[in-house]
Design a protein around this motif. Structure first.
Motif, PDB file in Angstrom:
ATOM      1  N   SER A  68       0.813  -1.223   0.000  1.00  0.00           N
ATOM      2  CA  SER A  68       0.000   0.000   0.000  1.00  0.00           C
ATOM      3  C   SER A  68       0.847   1.273   0.000  1.00  0.00           C
ATOM      4  O   SER A  68       1.939   1.314   0.558  1.00  0.00           O
ATOM      5  CB  SER A  68      -0.918   0.025   1.233  1.00  0.00           C
ATOM      6  N   THR A  69       0.297   2.312  -0.636  1.00  0.00           N
ATOM      7  CA  THR A  69       0.823   3.672  -0.520  1.00  0.00           C
ATOM      8  C   THR A  69      -0.236   4.531   0.158  1.00  0.00           C
ATOM      9  O   THR A  69      -1.434   4.279   0.013  1.00  0.00           O
ATOM     10  CB  THR A  69       1.172   4.274  -1.898  1.00  0.00           C
ATOM     11  N   TYR A  70       0.205   5.542   0.886  1.00  0.00           N
ATOM     12  CA  TYR A  70      -0.716   6.391   1.654  1.00  0.00           C
ATOM     13  C   TYR A  70      -0.556   7.854   1.206  1.00  0.00           C
ATOM     14  O   TYR A  70       0.068   8.675   1.868  1.00  0.00           O
ATOM     15  CB  TYR A  70      -0.440   6.241   3.154  1.00  0.00           C
ATOM     16  N   GLY A  71      -1.131   8.133   0.043  1.00  0.00           N
ATOM     17  CA  GLY A  71      -0.997   9.462  -0.549  1.00  0.00           C
ATOM     18  C   GLY A  71      -1.820  10.538   0.122  1.00  0.00           C
ATOM     19  O   GLY A  71      -1.599  11.734  -0.109  1.00  0.00           O
ATOM     20  N   ASP A  72      -2.785  10.151   0.946  1.00  0.00           N
ATOM     21  CA  ASP A  72      -3.666  11.142   1.573  1.00  0.00           C
ATOM     22  C   ASP A  72      -3.104  11.730   2.860  1.00  0.00           C
ATOM     23  O   ASP A  72      -3.701  12.650   3.429  1.00  0.00           O
ATOM     24  CB  ASP A  72      -5.039  10.519   1.863  1.00  0.00           C
ATOM     25  N   VAL A  73      -1.975  11.209   3.339  1.00  0.00           N
ATOM     26  CA  VAL A  73      -1.384  11.782   4.558  1.00  0.00           C
ATOM     27  C   VAL A  73      -0.823  13.162   4.250  1.00  0.00           C
ATOM     28  O   VAL A  73      -0.604  13.535   3.085  1.00  0.00           O
ATOM     29  CB  VAL A  73      -0.277  10.862   5.125  1.00  0.00           C
ATOM     30  N   LEU A  74      -0.606  13.940   5.313  1.00  0.00           N
ATOM     31  CA  LEU A  74      -0.020  15.279   5.161  1.00  0.00           C
ATOM     32  C   LEU A  74      -0.822  16.127   4.173  1.00  0.00           C
ATOM     33  O   LEU A  74      -0.278  16.724   3.230  1.00  0.00           O
ATOM     34  CB  LEU A  74       1.442  15.184   4.727  1.00  0.00           C
ATOM     35  N   ASP A  75      -2.146  16.156   4.381  1.00  0.00           N
ATOM     36  CA  ASP A  75      -3.052  16.960   3.559  1.00  0.00           C
ATOM     37  C   ASP A  75      -3.045  16.567   2.092  1.00  0.00           C
ATOM     38  O   ASP A  75      -3.324  17.378   1.205  1.00  0.00           O
ATOM     39  CB  ASP A  75      -2.721  18.452   3.678  1.00  0.00           C
ATOM     40  N   GLY A  76      -2.733  15.291   1.831  1.00  0.00           N
ATOM     41  CA  GLY A  76      -2.831  14.775   0.465  1.00  0.00           C
ATOM     42  C   GLY A  76      -1.714  15.198  -0.468  1.00  0.00           C
ATOM     43  O   GLY A  76      -1.864  15.090  -1.688  1.00  0.00           O
TER      44      GLY A  76
END
Length: 281
Positions: A68-76
């Protein structure tokens, strides 16, 4: 359990330090951060984190079926920009911007726990320096005052060069501001001058053309020789127009007088003829 162990290792590594690979990129580039693995072992787990807070942005665990990648962290800020290599676990960041500059770290938990860090610097595209004449500066008749400028720049140096020799420079880091740098040259100077803006990975140059860049300022007016040359044909043109108008008016007045005399003569003849007829009767 793995995440708690990783957290402990992160704290320990933050004290002893981790070797960091430095990367310099331009906005819009893509970069791949390599794990140095040729293939992910079946029992290995990989974590990618970013920034001083070590925000988790990607994770691989073959045993748990996590990829998985988490692109939505840090306001996307990483949304639609992260890609994981399923074979090696390397992380690719696409269309990178200055918001993605910072520290990246990969933790690999396998036969042994290893880590690798990356220091990523991202620079905006450089504008072309603009050279204009500085009409507000006082200069002699033999010299020309110039200003080279660049608007909304950061982490750059703006410089004047005479040939390959540095004459002057000004730098800015971090903030996005406008820079300007003056220069005064003589009209008869045959040397080559250039204004250069650069950062660690790129540069832009504008070469000085004295004939082009040292045009007279708008408030200085035209030289007296230009005024004499322009005044003579203008005066002649005005005289010709005046003569034509005078001749047209004269001709029109003369025609009117002739028509008036003709009407008066005709009426006089008619009256004399009528008087003669009365007497005859």
């Amino acid at each position: 359990m793995f995440h708690m162990f990783v957290l402990f290792c992160l704290c320990w590594w933050s004290l002893i330090g981790v070797f960091s690979e430095s990367l310099f990129l331009m906005e819009g580039d893509s970069v791949t951060l390599h794990t140095d693995l040729t293939e992910i072992p079946e029992d290995d787990e990989i974590l990618w984190n970013f920034g001083s807070e070590r925000s988790l942005i990607a994770e691989i665990s073959k045993t748990a079926g996590i990829f998985s990648t988490y692109g939505d962290v840090l306001d996307g800020r990483f949304r639609d920009r992260l890609k994981l290599d399923k074979k090696t676990g390397s992380l690719t960041i696409t269309n990178i911007t200055t918001q993605h500059a910072g520290r990246y770290e990969v933790l690999i938990n396998g036969a042994k726990l290893t880590s690798k860090a990356f220091s990523v610097s991202v620079y905006a595209h450089l504008p072309v320096p603009n050279i204009i004449r500085d009409c507000s500066a006082s200069s002699s008749k033999e010299s020309c005052s110039l200003v080279c400028s660049a608007v909304n720049v950061s982490d750059v140096t703006l410089s004047w060069y005479k040939g390959n020799s540095l004459l002057s420079s000004i730098s800015v880091s971090g903030l996005s501001i406008s820079l300007s740098l003056p220069l005064e040259v003589e009209y008869q100077d045959k040397n080559t001058y250039s204004c250069v803006i650069n950062n660690p990975i790129n540069n832009q140059t504008t070469h000085l053309n004295i004939t082009e860049h040292c045009q007279p300022c708008a408030d200085q007016g035209l030289p007296s020789s230009y005024i004499v040359v322009i005044s003579i044909p203008v005066a002649v043109s005005l005289l010709i127009v005046a003569a034509v108008v005078f001749f047209w008016i004269y001709k029109k007045c003369r025609k009117t007088d002739q028509e008036g005399n003709s009407i008066f003569s005709t009426r006089l003849q008619q009256e004399l003829a009528e008087g003669f007829e009365v007497r005859s009767k």
